[in-house]
Design a protein around this motif. Structure first.
Motif, short mmCIF file in Angstrom:
data_model
loop_
_atom_site.label_atom_id
_atom_site.label_comp_id
_atom_site.label_asym_id
_atom_site.label_seq_id
_atom_site.Cartn_x
_atom_site.Cartn_y
_atom_site.Cartn_z
N PHE A 73 0.84 -1.20 0.00
CA PHE A 73 0.00 0.00 0.00
C PHE A 73 0.87 1.25 0.00
O PHE A 73 0.64 2.18 -0.77
CB PHE A 73 -0.93 -0.01 1.22
N ASP A 74 1.88 1.27 0.86
CA ASP A 74 2.79 2.42 0.94
C ASP A 74 3.54 2.65 -0.36
O ASP A 74 3.94 3.77 -0.66
CB ASP A 74 3.79 2.24 2.09
N GLN A 75 3.72 1.58 -1.14
CA GLN A 75 4.40 1.69 -2.44
C GLN A 75 3.42 1.99 -3.57
O GLN A 75 3.81 2.02 -4.73
CB GLN A 75 5.12 0.37 -2.77
N SER A 76 2.16 2.20 -3.24
CA SER A 76 1.09 2.42 -4.22
C SER A 76 0.87 1.22 -5.13
O SER A 76 0.37 1.35 -6.24
CB SER A 76 1.36 3.67 -5.07
N ASN A 77 1.24 0.05 -4.66
CA ASN A 77 0.97 -1.19 -5.40
C ASN A 77 -0.33 -1.76 -4.83
O ASN A 77 -0.34 -2.67 -4.01
CB ASN A 77 2.13 -2.18 -5.21
N TYR A 78 -1.43 -1.16 -5.27
CA TYR A 78 -2.72 -1.43 -4.66
C TYR A 78 -3.24 -2.84 -4.95
O TYR A 78 -3.94 -3.41 -4.13
CB TYR A 78 -3.73 -0.37 -5.07
N GLY A 79 -2.92 -3.39 -6.10
CA GLY A 79 -3.37 -4.75 -6.41
C GLY A 79 -2.84 -5.76 -5.42
O GLY A 79 -3.58 -6.58 -4.87
N GLU A 80 -1.53 -5.71 -5.16
CA GLU A 80 -0.94 -6.64 -4.18
C GLU A 80 -1.41 -6.31 -2.77
O GLU A 80 -1.62 -7.22 -1.96
CB GLU A 80 0.58 -6.62 -4.27
N ALA A 81 -1.60 -5.03 -2.47
CA ALA A 81 -2.09 -4.65 -1.14
C ALA A 81 -3.46 -5.28 -0.89
O ALA A 81 -3.73 -5.80 0.19
CB ALA A 81 -2.17 -3.12 -1.02
N ILE A 82 -4.31 -5.26 -1.92
CA ILE A 82 -5.64 -5.86 -1.79
C ILE A 82 -5.52 -7.38 -1.63
O ILE A 82 -6.19 -7.98 -0.78
CB ILE A 82 -6.51 -5.50 -3.02
N THR A 83 -4.65 -8.00 -2.41
CA THR A 83 -4.47 -9.45 -2.33
C THR A 83 -4.00 -9.87 -0.94
O THR A 83 -4.55 -10.80 -0.34
CB THR A 83 -3.45 -9.93 -3.39
N TYR A 84 -2.99 -9.19 -0.42
CA TYR A 84 -2.47 -9.54 0.91
C TYR A 84 -3.50 -9.26 2.01
O TYR A 84 -3.63 -10.03 2.96
CB TYR A 84 -1.17 -8.80 1.19
N SER A 85 -4.24 -8.17 1.88
CA SER A 85 -5.27 -7.86 2.87
C SER A 85 -6.37 -8.91 2.87
O SER A 85 -6.89 -9.28 3.92
CB SER A 85 -5.88 -6.48 2.59
N THR A 86 -6.70 -9.39 1.68
CA THR A 86 -7.71 -10.45 1.57
C THR A 86 -7.25 -11.71 2.30
O THR A 86 -8.04 -12.37 2.98
CB THR A 86 -8.01 -10.76 0.09
N GLU A 87 -5.97 -12.03 2.18
CA GLU A 87 -5.43 -13.19 2.91
C GLU A 87 -5.52 -12.96 4.41
O GLU A 87 -5.83 -13.88 5.17
CB GLU A 87 -3.98 -13.46 2.49
N ALA A 88 -5.24 -11.75 4.86
CA ALA A 88 -5.35 -11.45 6.30
C ALA A 88 -6.80 -11.61 6.76
O ALA A 88 -7.05 -12.15 7.84
CB ALA A 88 -4.85 -10.03 6.58
N LEU A 89 -7.75 -11.17 5.93
CA LEU A 89 -9.17 -11.29 6.30
C LEU A 89 -9.62 -12.74 6.35
O LEU A 89 -10.53 -13.07 7.12
CB LEU A 89 -10.05 -10.50 5.33
N LYS A 90 -9.00 -13.60 5.57
CA LYS A 90 -9.33 -15.03 5.66
C LYS A 90 -8.96 -15.58 7.03
O LYS A 90 -9.59 -16.50 7.53
CB LYS A 90 -8.58 -15.82 4.59
N ARG A 91 -7.97 -14.98 7.65
CA ARG A 91 -7.50 -15.45 8.95
C ARG A 91 -8.16 -14.72 10.10
O ARG A 91 -8.24 -15.22 11.20
CB ARG A 91 -5.98 -15.31 9.00
N ASN A 127 -10.88 -7.90 10.74
CA ASN A 127 -9.72 -7.03 10.87
C ASN A 127 -9.95 -5.71 10.17
O ASN A 127 -10.12 -5.65 8.95
CB ASN A 127 -8.48 -7.73 10.31
N LEU A 128 -9.96 -4.63 10.94
CA LEU A 128 -10.26 -3.30 10.42
C LEU A 128 -9.16 -2.78 9.50
O LEU A 128 -9.45 -2.15 8.47
CB LEU A 128 -10.49 -2.33 11.59
N LEU A 129 -7.90 -3.03 9.82
CA LEU A 129 -6.81 -2.56 8.98
C LEU A 129 -6.87 -3.21 7.60
O LEU A 129 -6.75 -2.53 6.57
CB LEU A 129 -5.45 -2.82 9.63
N ALA A 130 -7.07 -4.51 7.55
CA ALA A 130 -7.15 -5.21 6.27
C ALA A 130 -8.32 -4.69 5.44
O ALA A 130 -8.17 -4.42 4.24
CB ALA A 130 -7.27 -6.72 6.49
N SER A 131 -9.46 -4.50 6.07
CA SER A 131 -10.62 -3.97 5.36
C SER A 131 -10.36 -2.55 4.86
O SER A 131 -10.76 -2.19 3.75
CB SER A 131 -11.86 -3.97 6.26
N SER A 132 -9.69 -1.76 5.66
CA SER A 132 -9.37 -0.38 5.27
C SER A 132 -8.41 -0.33 4.09
O SER A 132 -8.59 0.48 3.17
CB SER A 132 -8.74 0.37 6.45
N ILE A 133 -7.40 -1.19 4.11
CA ILE A 133 -6.45 -1.22 2.99
C ILE A 133 -7.17 -1.60 1.70
O ILE A 133 -6.95 -1.00 0.65
CB ILE A 133 -5.28 -2.18 3.29
#
Length: 185
Positions: free
Chosen positions: A79-97, A101-107
């Motif tokens: 996210f900080d690198q503006s690579n939003y596609g990967e940020a979404i993918t990684y956040s989705t993995e966090a939400l599976k666990r 999670n508010l941070l993952a949903s926010s990202i």
């Protein structure tokens, strides 16, 4: 001659026995605690070795596949690198666990908005925002207005160019080290 034949036979038997002997495999690498991976990744980030930090965190996700922490760190870095596609993918993995999670949903939300904003601005600049795309964009704008409590999301266009995004906290990139959650506050 008899000794040569016996020696040759013995060598053949020894070779066959060696082929059938069980191979000794190296033990799998010991699993490090998640905190060790996170600390190593933080050290790499502080030293400016972002890709090394990402590699360490990916290893952590393999070793601790039920833990959301490494996934969230990966999402925040991208996210900080503006690579939003990967940020979404990684956040989705966090939400599976951890589904709440508010941070993952926010990202995911802010990354999606940034990608959408850029795409709509590109289309608008090319005067290609028409038909179904335009009506869907208007519906999305209405939904966003309700979600963030703003009456207006875009300013009226000036003499040239398409609509400009109104300056809101969700449209501005985060300060270095900021998170998507900070943007939504």
């Amino acid at each position: 001659m008899k000794h040569i034949k016996m020696a040759a036979g013995g060598l053949c038997l020894a070779a066959l026995a060696a082929c059938q002997a069980p191979q000794v495999q190296a033990p799998p690498p010991a699993v490090q605690p998640i905190e060790k991976y996170l600390g190593d990744a933080d050290n790499a980030l502080r030293a400016g070795r972002t890709e090394e930090a990402i590699s360490i965190l990916r290893k952590a996700t393999e070793q601790h596949d039920t833990d959301k922490t490494a996934w969230l760190r990966l999402a925040q870095i991208r996210f900080d690198q503006s690579n939003y596609g990967e940020a979404i993918t990684y956040s989705t993995e966090a939400l599976k666990r951890e589904p709440d999670n508010l941070l993952a949903s926010s990202i995911i939300a802010v990354s999606g908005l940034r990608v959408t904003s850029k795409s709509l601005a590109d289309l608008s600049n090319r005067n290609n925002l028409t038909g179904n795309v335009k009506s869907e964009a208007e519906e999305l704008a209405e939904l966003l207005r309700g979600a963030i409590g703003e009456r207006r999301l875009v300013e009226k266009p000036k003499t040239t160019g398409g609509p400009r995004m109104k300056t809101t906290t969700a449209a501005n990139p985060p300060a270095k080290g900021g998170s998507a959650l900070d943007i939504l506050k």
